[in-house]
Scaffold this active site. Structure first.
Site, mmCIF file in Angstrom:
data_model
loop_
_atom_site.group_PDB
_atom_site.id
_atom_site.type_symbol
_atom_site.label_atom_id
_atom_site.label_comp_id
_atom_site.label_asym_id
_atom_site.label_seq_id
_atom_site.Cartn_x
_atom_site.Cartn_y
_atom_site.Cartn_z
ATOM 1 N N TYR A 8 0.977 -1.310 0.086
ATOM 2 C CA TYR A 8 -0.265 -0.090 0.050
ATOM 3 C C TYR A 8 0.857 1.157 -0.093
ATOM 4 O O TYR A 8 1.781 1.236 0.743
ATOM 5 C CB TYR A 8 -0.859 -0.131 1.355
ATOM 6 C CG TYR A 8 -1.933 1.149 1.233
ATOM 7 C CD1 TYR A 8 -2.838 1.433 0.241
ATOM 8 C CD2 TYR A 8 -1.624 2.290 2.130
ATOM 9 C CE1 TYR A 8 -3.679 2.342 0.375
ATOM 10 C CE2 TYR A 8 -2.432 3.368 2.104
ATOM 11 C CZ TYR A 8 -3.423 3.371 1.039
ATOM 12 O OH TYR A 8 -4.280 4.571 1.132
ATOM 13 N N ASP A 16 9.172 3.615 0.188
ATOM 14 C CA ASP A 16 7.888 4.226 0.928
ATOM 15 C C ASP A 16 8.132 3.993 2.612
ATOM 16 O O ASP A 16 8.128 2.832 3.049
ATOM 17 C CB ASP A 16 6.600 3.572 0.553
ATOM 18 C CG ASP A 16 5.471 3.924 1.004
ATOM 19 O OD1 ASP A 16 5.773 4.718 2.212
ATOM 20 O OD2 ASP A 16 4.359 3.875 0.629
ATOM 21 N N LYS A 37 3.052 10.345 8.330
ATOM 22 C CA LYS A 37 2.737 10.015 9.512
ATOM 23 C C LYS A 37 3.540 10.604 10.522
ATOM 24 O O LYS A 37 3.376 11.649 10.945
ATOM 25 C CB LYS A 37 2.604 8.249 9.595
ATOM 26 C CG LYS A 37 1.803 7.690 8.402
ATOM 27 C CD LYS A 37 1.341 6.242 8.775
ATOM 28 C CE LYS A 37 0.760 5.649 7.685
ATOM 29 N NZ LYS A 37 -0.826 5.703 7.604
HETATM 30 N N1 PMP Z 1 2.409 4.318 2.318
HETATM 31 C C1 PMP Z 1 2.288 3.677 3.255
HETATM 32 C C2 PMP Z 1 3.405 2.792 3.583
HETATM 33 C C3 PMP Z 1 0.927 3.956 4.250
HETATM 34 O O1 PMP Z 1 1.023 2.932 5.096
HETATM 35 C C4 PMP Z 1 0.215 4.751 3.876
HETATM 36 C C5 PMP Z 1 -0.893 5.151 4.575
HETATM 37 N N2 PMP Z 1 -1.420 4.194 5.506
HETATM 38 C C6 PMP Z 1 0.559 5.674 2.670
HETATM 39 C C7 PMP Z 1 1.583 5.597 1.990
HETATM 40 C C8 PMP Z 1 -0.503 6.817 2.536
HETATM 41 O O2 PMP Z 1 -0.377 7.618 3.489
HETATM 42 P P1 PMP Z 1 -1.520 8.901 3.736
HETATM 43 O O3 PMP Z 1 -2.636 8.069 4.373
HETATM 44 O O4 PMP Z 1 -0.897 9.781 4.593
HETATM 45 O O5 PMP Z 1 -1.947 9.223 2.385
#
Ligand code: PMP
Length: 460
Positions: free
Chosen positions: A171, A271, A299
């Site tokens: 994700y 990521d 985050k």
């Molecule tokens: N990358 C990863 C690995 C994530 O876990 C998340 C959100 N859970 C995101 C990107 C997207 O971040 P956001 O919800 O702040 O858009």
């Protein structure tokens, strides 16, 4: 502390039946004790699809609706307190409303919340991220989604290529090109070593689908095959996957990924939205010692405020300097989020505080390991930095297919049992707990106590 002698092993099918019975009972308890959340959700469903602001927040029969949170706890509208192990999907390594974040934000409020012209803290925070991730240039966004979206665009700009490759089960936010094979049904996903790319939502065009390749994690051969045409701009990957529990790289995997991406001129994007600063002071990049071309963050760097960032090599980020790749955003680097991030990165999540949280997490994991071993359960714990999880499978998982084979009946029963006893874990069963720099040992170990009660009932 725990009796290590394994009790007579109960067949897995019998455990799953018992788990379902626990779930049924706990569901009734949940409905009885969350009338306020139910009413709030029913009202919200009139004006918000599913009654929630993000579909990840919806679950049956209704989510807990929260009225306040501080430190390591939250309180719902029915007045129940929870020890928060979800911590904003891992966004709250600083805890809820850390005093230093509050101080920084309040001070900034006196001086304005949005300038849309630079503030000095932009460079200060970028310097702090540069020092942690060993990448020279940074830009800010408002979310992880934007951070991965912009990093991918930079990779396309610098390579002049259009295709991207991602991992099955990975994700990376909710923009089109990565909302592919997030959690595909196995029946449609094709062979494990050459998975089909499956859109995870309506609204993805065929063109986007064609440009996104999907490969399994922890397997270098399919990556080599996917990149060998020298037409792939980037491989985007969580160095440690944290959206299927916690799935770690096999020894040599990430080094191999670096070698293959370099061989074919493909940019490597880590990521680190979830692993960033929670894995260790320098994120997963620092822990694994493999240097990507671009890193996406969000985050926990914002201390609870909406902040993302991406950093890259000079070669990558020069695309923006030269005006070839446009990176824009009204709220980018706004002083309120900058003030919060500065407090997080300098005052709160220091190397010592980070190590302490990781040690506290180890203590919790040891307690859970003892419970699992004593009961002879088909489960194990996984730690990465300040995060941890119980995975309901006898062996560590190596990829999304392994994750799908874990026992969701047991995982769901444990989640439901916990929530009725004041333990709030992420609802998706695919996340993990985060031990923030704030809670005491007692709060962290509360998870193990309730887990112990659950296991006792399961194996009685
Ligand atoms: N990358 C990863 C690995 C994530 O876990 C998340 C959100 N859970 C995101 C990107 C997207 O971040 P956001 O919800 O702040 O858009």
């Amino acid at each position: 502390r725990h009796d290590m002698s394994a009790t007579e092993s109960i067949p897995t099918r019998e455990l799953a039946e018992r788990a379902k019975a626990i779930t049924q009972r706990e569901l009734q308890v949940y409905i009885g004790r969350t009338k306020g959340s139910q009413a709030a959700t029913e009202r919200a469903r009139e004006v918000l699809p599913m009654g929630v602001p993000s579909s990840f927040q919806a679950y049956d029969p209704h989510p807990i609706v929260v009225r306040r949170a501080q430190d390591g706890w939250m309180e719902d509208v029915d007045g129940h307190r929870y020890v928060d192990f979800d911590m904003g999907y891992g966004a709250l390594f600083s805890g809820h409303c850390h005093p230093a974040v509050r101080r920084a934000v309040e001070t900034q409020m006196d001086n304005g919340t949005l300038f849309v012209t630079p503030c000095e803290m932009n460079a200060e925070v970028a310097e702090l991220l540069r020092d942690r991730y060993n990448l020279p240039m940074w830009r800010f966004t408002n979310s992880g989604t934007e951070a991965t979206m912009d990093a991918i665009r930079v990779a396309r700009g610098v390579t002049g290529r259009e295709k991207i490759v991602k991992v099955e089960g990975g994700y990376h936010g909710h923009h089109d090109e990565v909302m592919i094979s997030m959690k595909p049904p196995i029946s449609e996903a094709g062979p494990a070593d050459s998975p089909r790319a499956i859109p995870s939502t309506a609204g993805i065009t065929r063109a986007v689908l064609q440009d996104t390749g999907v490969i399994p994690y922890n397997n270098l051969e399919p990556l080599d095959r996917a990149l060998s045409g020298r037409d792939v701009a980037c491989f985007i990957v969580e160095p440690i996957m944290e959206n299927i529990g916690i799935c770690k790289p096999l020894p040599g995997y990430l080094e191999g990924v670096r070698e293959i991406t370099r061989k074919y001129g493909t940019m490597l994007i880590f990521d680190e939205v979830k692993t960033g600063i929670t894995a260790g002071w320098g994120g997963a990049t620092g822990v694994v010692g493999v240097q990507p071309d671009l890193v996406a963050l969000a985050k926990s760097i914002g201390g609870g405020l909406p902040l993302g960032a991406f950093g890259g090599t000079s070669e990558c980020m020069d695309q923006i300097t030269a005006g070839k790749v446009l990176h824009l955003g009204t709220y980018n680097g706004n002083p309120l989020c900058m003030a919060a991030a500065k407090a997080v990165l300098t005052e709160i999540c220091t190397p010592a505080a980070t190590d302490e949280a990781i040690a506290r997490n180890r203590m919790l994991l040891d307690a859970c390991d003892g419970i699992i071993a004593a009961a002879g359960l088909p489960a194990h714990t996984v730690q990465f930095g300040a995060k941890g999880c119980v995975t309901w499978a006898p062996e560590p998982i190596q990829n999304y297919r392994d994750y799908k084979a874990t026992d969701f009946d047991l995982a769901f029963a444990q989640w439901m049992h916990g929530i009725n006893r004041g333990i709030l874990l992420p609802p998706g069963l695919d996340e993990q707990w985060l031990i923030s720099v704030v809670p005491t040992d007692h709060d962290a170990l509360r998870y193990a106590d309730v887990f112990g009660e659950f296991v006792a009932e399961l194996t009685a």
